[in-house]
Scaffold this motif. Structure first.
Motif, PDB file in Angstrom:
ATOM      1  N   ASN A 511       0.826  -1.201   0.000  1.00 18.32           N
ATOM      2  CA  ASN A 511       0.000   0.000   0.000  1.00 18.32           C
ATOM      3  C   ASN A 511       0.861   1.252   0.000  1.00 18.32           C
ATOM      4  OD1 ASN A 511      -2.466  -1.346  -0.009  1.00 18.32           O
ATOM      5  ND2 ASN A 511      -2.535  -1.496   2.221  1.00 18.32           N
ATOM      6  N   ARG A 512       0.617   2.107  -0.961  1.00 15.75           N
ATOM      7  CA  ARG A 512       1.424   3.315  -1.096  1.00 15.75           C
ATOM      8  C   ARG A 512       0.950   4.395  -0.133  1.00 15.75           C
ATOM      9  NH1 ARG A 512       3.500   3.986  -7.316  1.00 15.75           N
ATOM     10  NH2 ARG A 512       3.996   1.802  -7.659  1.00 15.75           N
ATOM     11  N   PRO A 513       1.813   5.389   0.122  1.00 17.76           N
ATOM     12  CA  PRO A 513       1.430   6.449   1.061  1.00 17.76           C
ATOM     13  C   PRO A 513       0.272   7.278   0.529  1.00 17.76           C
ATOM     14  CG  PRO A 513       3.498   6.976  -0.039  1.00 17.76           C
ATOM     15  CD  PRO A 513       3.181   5.558  -0.382  1.00 17.76           C
ATOM     16  N   GLU A 514      -0.363   8.006   1.417  1.00 15.18           N
ATOM     17  CA  GLU A 514      -1.517   8.816   1.061  1.00 15.18           C
ATOM     18  C   GLU A 514      -1.187   9.755  -0.099  1.00 15.18           C
ATOM     19  OE1 GLU A 514      -4.594  11.962   3.229  1.00 15.18           O
ATOM     20  OE2 GLU A 514      -3.072  10.884   4.382  1.00 15.18           O
ATOM     21  N   GLY A 515      -2.081   9.795  -1.068  1.00 16.92           N
ATOM     22  CA  GLY A 515      -1.864  10.634  -2.234  1.00 16.92           C
ATOM     23  C   GLY A 515      -1.349   9.864  -3.425  1.00 16.92           C
ATOM     24  N   ASP A 540      13.881   4.285  13.687  1.00 21.57           N
ATOM     25  CA  ASP A 540      14.329   4.274  12.288  1.00 21.57           C
ATOM     26  C   ASP A 540      13.136   4.008  11.382  1.00 21.57           C
ATOM     27  OD1 ASP A 540      17.446   4.041  12.760  1.00 21.57           O
ATOM     28  OD2 ASP A 540      16.508   2.514  14.026  1.00 21.57           O
ATOM     29  N   ALA A 541      13.017   4.792  10.350  1.00 20.30           N
ATOM     30  CA  ALA A 541      11.991   4.578   9.330  1.00 20.30           C
ATOM     31  C   ALA A 541      12.699   4.360   7.996  1.00 20.30           C
ATOM     32  CB  ALA A 541      11.045   5.765   9.253  1.00 20.30           C
ATOM     33  N   TRP A 542      12.278   3.309   7.274  1.00 17.38           N
ATOM     34  CA  TRP A 542      12.938   2.929   6.028  1.00 17.38           C
ATOM     35  C   TRP A 542      11.935   2.810   4.893  1.00 17.38           C
ATOM     36  CZ3 TRP A 542      18.279   1.563   6.166  1.00 17.38           C
ATOM     37  CH2 TRP A 542      18.815   1.380   7.436  1.00 17.38           C
ATOM     38  N   ALA A 543      12.442   3.006   3.694  1.00 24.14           N
ATOM     39  CA  ALA A 543      11.693   2.673   2.485  1.00 24.14           C
ATOM     40  C   ALA A 543      12.719   2.399   1.393  1.00 24.14           C
ATOM     41  CB  ALA A 543      10.759   3.803   2.074  1.00 24.14           C
ATOM     42  N   ILE A 544      12.635   1.203   0.824  1.00 25.59           N
ATOM     43  CA  ILE A 544      13.544   0.830  -0.272  1.00 25.59           C
ATOM     44  C   ILE A 544      12.703   0.300  -1.415  1.00 25.59           C
ATOM     45  CG2 ILE A 544      15.458  -0.649  -0.992  1.00 25.59           C
ATOM     46  CD1 ILE A 544      16.462  -0.664   1.843  1.00 25.59           C
ATOM     47  N   GLY A 545      12.937   0.835  -2.603  1.00 27.60           N
ATOM     48  CA  GLY A 545      12.168   0.418  -3.766  1.00 27.60           C
ATOM     49  C   GLY A 545      13.074   0.170  -4.958  1.00 27.60           C
ATOM     50  N   VAL A 554      15.776   4.950   1.295  1.00 34.94           N
ATOM     51  CA  VAL A 554      15.557   6.111   2.158  1.00 34.94           C
ATOM     52  C   VAL A 554      15.595   5.671   3.612  1.00 34.94           C
ATOM     53  CG1 VAL A 554      13.981   7.977   2.789  1.00 34.94           C
ATOM     54  CG2 VAL A 554      14.118   7.214   0.406  1.00 34.94           C
ATOM     55  N   TRP A 555      16.333   6.405   4.410  1.00 32.13           N
ATOM     56  CA  TRP A 555      16.283   6.230   5.875  1.00 32.13           C
ATOM     57  C   TRP A 555      15.913   7.562   6.492  1.00 32.13           C
ATOM     58  CZ3 TRP A 555      18.821   8.997   9.615  1.00 32.13           C
ATOM     59  CH2 TRP A 555      18.687   8.531  10.931  1.00 32.13           C
ATOM     60  N   PRO A 575       6.998   8.634   1.488  1.00 33.77           N
ATOM     61  CA  PRO A 575       6.758   9.817   0.648  1.00 33.77           C
ATOM     62  C   PRO A 575       8.032  10.340  -0.015  1.00 33.77           C
ATOM     63  CG  PRO A 575       5.557  10.010   2.713  1.00 33.77           C
ATOM     64  CD  PRO A 575       6.462   8.817   2.861  1.00 33.77           C
ATOM     65  N   ILE A 576       9.146  10.273   0.685  1.00 35.72           N
ATOM     66  CA  ILE A 576      10.410  10.692   0.087  1.00 35.72           C
ATOM     67  C   ILE A 576      10.786   9.745  -1.047  1.00 35.72           C
ATOM     68  CG2 ILE A 576      12.870  11.097   0.528  1.00 35.72           C
ATOM     69  CD1 ILE A 576      12.186  11.739   3.410  1.00 35.72           C
ATOM     70  N   LEU A 577      10.603   8.441  -0.801  1.00 35.59           N
ATOM     71  CA  LEU A 577      10.927   7.433  -1.811  1.00 35.59           C
ATOM     72  C   LEU A 577      10.206   7.728  -3.126  1.00 35.59           C
ATOM     73  CD1 LEU A 577      12.226   4.397  -2.143  1.00 35.59           C
ATOM     74  CD2 LEU A 577       9.842   3.738  -2.005  1.00 35.59           C
ATOM     75  N   PHE A 578       8.911   7.993  -3.052  1.00 38.14           N
ATOM     76  CA  PHE A 578       8.143   8.188  -4.281  1.00 38.14           C
ATOM     77  C   PHE A 578       8.416   9.550  -4.910  1.00 38.14           C
ATOM     78  CE2 PHE A 578       5.893   4.608  -2.442  1.00 38.14           C
ATOM     79  CZ  PHE A 578       5.740   3.808  -3.563  1.00 38.14           C
TER      80      PHE A 578
END
Length: 783
Positions: A511-515, A540-545, A554-555, A575-578
């Motif tokens: 599920n992608r972030p809001e928006g 720590d919050a992560w997102a890797i795509g 992104v960290w 949100p930064i990742l996208f």
């Protein structure tokens, strides 16, 4: 020749002196003229300046450049040495005129030095400017002319001439005074810099502007007279203003500059960074930083890799925060808890080993291993969930149960082959929490690993279904280096292509972030396999795509490890990742690796290979290793009456009225939670009361877990709260009898929950139903 030999023999002393002088002349010039420390300079893949670190002696002195721009070359020759290409290192006419003028004025008003002599003087810094020193300069200048080309001598001058303050060399000067590369300078700007080495004090901001302007315009007038420039260029040039203050050098990739300076100090290094992408990613980070710091979250890092070349395209080691919040710390290679980012590797490993099919149901029920009690983020349970959904929804309990089933040591060996350098302890040290972030890793290694998966899939499709032996290699940020993927082989490197593809299919559904949550309904939307992670305590919050072409990591967090509410991967890092992926070109989705897959019949409800009892079957491509998985265990054949309300047999119903039906049945505990999320799930019908030979029934504890230590809280008035005991029964209508340490507590029917207030200590709960089935559970009560 005979006369020459005779002369030498007759004049041995003179000949020896001449030989000594020739040898001395040959060796009089040092092999390396300039040994001053230089700045560390990094440029983009197109040689655009990204940043520089000042030299150890506090001078902005860029590394030696082999050429100088044509405009500056024309200006400096015209201003300093019009006969540069004609003399052998010194100009006798200029020296004579200088000597004459200085002698008549009894002062050093004129130098008469050629550019070559000035190069020698710059290399012999600190020497007094005497006539004897001038003679030495002439000798060394002629030697330099014999050793080096004219262009190289000009390059020496351009790289080492003083340009005011602590600025040395045309490369540093052009950035400090005009904020652009030397090759981009105008005629007026080139002329300004050409006159500075002759009088570097003129450049101080706000001072000596008239003198500097006159010197520059006189030079421009000479260029016009010599037809180096036309009249229009001359008029435009003299109208240009002078620099008013030094500019700060670009700092577009400061943390990569730090990294380069550690291994290539004082060098000019062309990196793989795309300067346009780097600047835009910097802006993305800056925008999100102002939002994040409202929640006292001050740091973030982003890494962008090219999958096919394994080159670093963007490198942002931190936000533009302040020193108090450690803005100079490069977080990209720092060990942090990865949260759930390792889950795709477990899913791929189980697919690769043939222990799982993509949508096989896995248990999502209250679970305890010793003192370890994993929980899902939302504190709820699904009972049973397809493995692909467990991954895309990042459910913790199914992941831990999958790891337990697959084997901790077995999965640990996969991680070691990924070369995650921060996973340095033994498997038992981490335990089952390994899959939820119990180990540490860093953004560099994680992005490298995802790039390795994507590259494996790409290479398999691009070749004749072959692999490369070194897929999980180190990325590079040095343009002159290329990554060696190893040799082609029929053997997989780590995971087979089908397992990676199926893993990515699941990650595409995260599920992608809001928006951005309706992305699949838009043409041209980016298809991205991505995963978030949140460490324990919201630190720590992560997102890797990844797409076919790029990996973005992104960290987000605080460099000092402080946790913050809301510091969750999908809310802060995603949100930064996208936003970063929106800066990158669209990529086609990965090609399906048919040679590693086979189409089989799958039970739609369970995700297992279809058994003869499965009522809804679909054809799916699975990994070849999945052929060894067992058929669906959840569909059984039962006999029901016409209304399908009860199970019956020949003892209570005529055969003509009995219907054979396939029924989807989960174990009691899984079924208990499954039906709360699946309203169409029907427990197996009970036997009609008049039937003989009923099937065995079963029951399982929901709470407490075995050997659980329970603390009974108290209300504000000091009253101890009750403990709620729960079980799941395959036939809820059955009466169940409850015992505490062999003391009868009561009975339940339909809803099997019982409230008690037990005494402190170790207690045994026993439940018995009317069919004689029994279950026991130990617990320890503490206050």
């Amino acid at each position: 020749m005979d006369k020459f030999k005779t002369y030498i023999l007759a004049n041995k002393i003179k000949s020896a002196i001449v030989l000594i002088l020739l040898i001395a002349y040959y060796f009089c010039l040092p092999n390396q003229l300039f040994k001053d420390p230089t700045a560390t300079v990094i440029t983009s893949r197109t040689n655009r300046l990204l940043g520089a670190q000042i030299a150890n002696d506090g001078q902005w002195r860029f590394p030696q450049n082999d050429t100088i721009p044509d405009k500056f070359k024309t200006c400096i020759i015209e201003f300093e040495d019009a006969y540069f290409y004609k003399h052998p290192g010194f100009n006798p006419v200029s020296i004579f005129k200088a000597f004459r003028d200085n002698l008549s004025s009894k002062d050093s008003k004129r130098g008469g030095s050629t550019i070559t002599q000035q190069v020698i003087r710059l290399s012999r810094k600190g020497q007094n400017r005497t006539y004897f020193e001038k003679v030495i300069e002439i000798i060394l200048a002629t030697r330099l002319e014999l050793r080096e080309s004219k262009e190289q001598i000009l390059a020496y001058y351009g790289s080492n001439a003083p340009f005011g303050g602590n600025v040395v060399g045309i490369d540093a000067a052009s950035w400090r005074y005009f904020n652009r590369d030397a090759t981009q300078l105008s005629w007026a700007e080139s002329a300004t810099l050409a006159v500075l080495p002759n009088a570097p004090s003129l450049i101080y901001p706000g001072k000596n502007q008239d003198q500097l302007l006159k010197k520059r315009n006189r030079l421009l007038k000479k260029l016009l007279e010599n037809t180096d420039i036309d009249s229009l260029t001359y008029q435009l040039s003299i109208a240009e203003s002078l620099p008013q203050k030094p500019y700060a050098l670009p700092q577009i990739a400061p943390h990569l500059l730090q990294k380069v300076a550690k291994i290539h100090s004082g060098k000019r290094v062309q990196t793989t960074l795309d300067n346009h992408l780097q600047e835009r990613v910097n802006q993305v980070v800056k925008t999100h930083y102002y939002q994040l710091k409202q929640n006292d979250v001050h740091n973030a890092a982003i890494l962008v890799l090219d999958v096919k070349t394994r080159e670093v395209l963007a490198y942002v080691g931190n936000t533009p925060t302040d020193k108090l919040h450690q803005k100079d710390v490069d977080v990209i290679d720092k060990a942090r808890s990865p949260g759930s980012v390792l889950k795709p590797f477990l899913y791929a490993a189980m697919l690769d080993a043939g222990d799982l099919l993509p949508n096989t149901l896995v248990a999502d029920v209250p679970t305890q291993y010793g003192s370890y009690n994993p929980e899902n983020y939302n504190k709820t349970y699904d009972g049973a969930v397809p493995a692909s959904q467990a991954l895309s929804r990042s459910l913790n309990v199914p992941s831990v149960r999958m790891l337990q089933e697959f084997g901790l040591d077995r999965f640990y060996q996969y991680l070691k082959k990924l070369h995650l350098k921060d996973v340095s302890q033994s498997a038992n040290y981490y335990g089952l929490s390994l899959i939820l972030g119990g180990a540490e890793s860093n953004l560099w290694d994680l992005c490298k690993s995802y790039a390795g998966l994507s590259s494996t899939l790409n290479h398999f499709s691009e070749t004749s279904s072959e692999y490369y032996s070194n897929e999980f290699c180190e990325p590079t940020f040095i343009k002159s280096e290329s990554v060696d993927f190893g040799k082609k082989t029929a053997d997989k490197t780590l995971f087979d292509a089908a397992s990676i593809y199926l893993t990515y299919q699941s990650l595409k559904e995260v599920n992608r972030p809001e928006g951005d949550d309706n992305w699949e309904f838009y043409d041209g939307s980016k298809q991205i396999a991505w995963k978030t992670g949140t460490s324990f305590g919201f630190r720590d919050a992560w997102a890797i795509g990844t797409t076919k072409d790029f990996v973005v990591g992104v960290w987000v967090g605080n460099a000092d490890g402080e946790g913050r509410p809301g510091l969750v991967g999908v809310q802060t890092a995603a949100p930064i990742l996208f936003d970063v992926f929106n800066l990158l070109p669209n990529s086609e989705w990965f090609s399906k690796p048919f040679d590693e897959m086979q189409e089989v019949s799958i039970c739609k409800k369970s995700g297992h290979r279809a058994s003869p009892n499965c009522d809804v079957i679909e054809q799916k491509f699975i990994q070849i290793s999945g052929l060894k998985t067992k058929p669906c265990p959840y569909h059984i054949l039962i006999h029901v009456d016409k209304d399908q309300q009860f199970q019956v047999n020949s003892s209570c119903e005529s055969i003509s009225n009995i219907t054979q039906k396939s029924w989807f049945v989960l174990p009691p505990l899984m079924g208990y939670y499954y039906k709360t999320k699946n309203p169409f799930y029907k427990p197996i019908p009970p036997y009609r009361a008049d039937c003989l030979g009923e099937n065995a029934v079963s029951m399982q504890f929901i709470y407490p877990n075995d050997n659980n230590t329970i603390f009974l809280p108290k209300d504000f008035d000091g009253k101890v709260n009750e403990l709620i005991l729960k079980i799941a029964h395959s036939k809820p209508e059955t009466t169940v009898f409850w015992y505490l340490d062999d003391q009868f507590l009561g009975s339940t029917q339909d809803i099997h929950e019982l409230a008690i207030i037990p005494k402190k200590g170790k207690r045994l709960i026993t439940v018995v139903d009317t069919f004689g089935n029994e279950a026991k559970r130990w617990m320890t009560i503490s206050e």
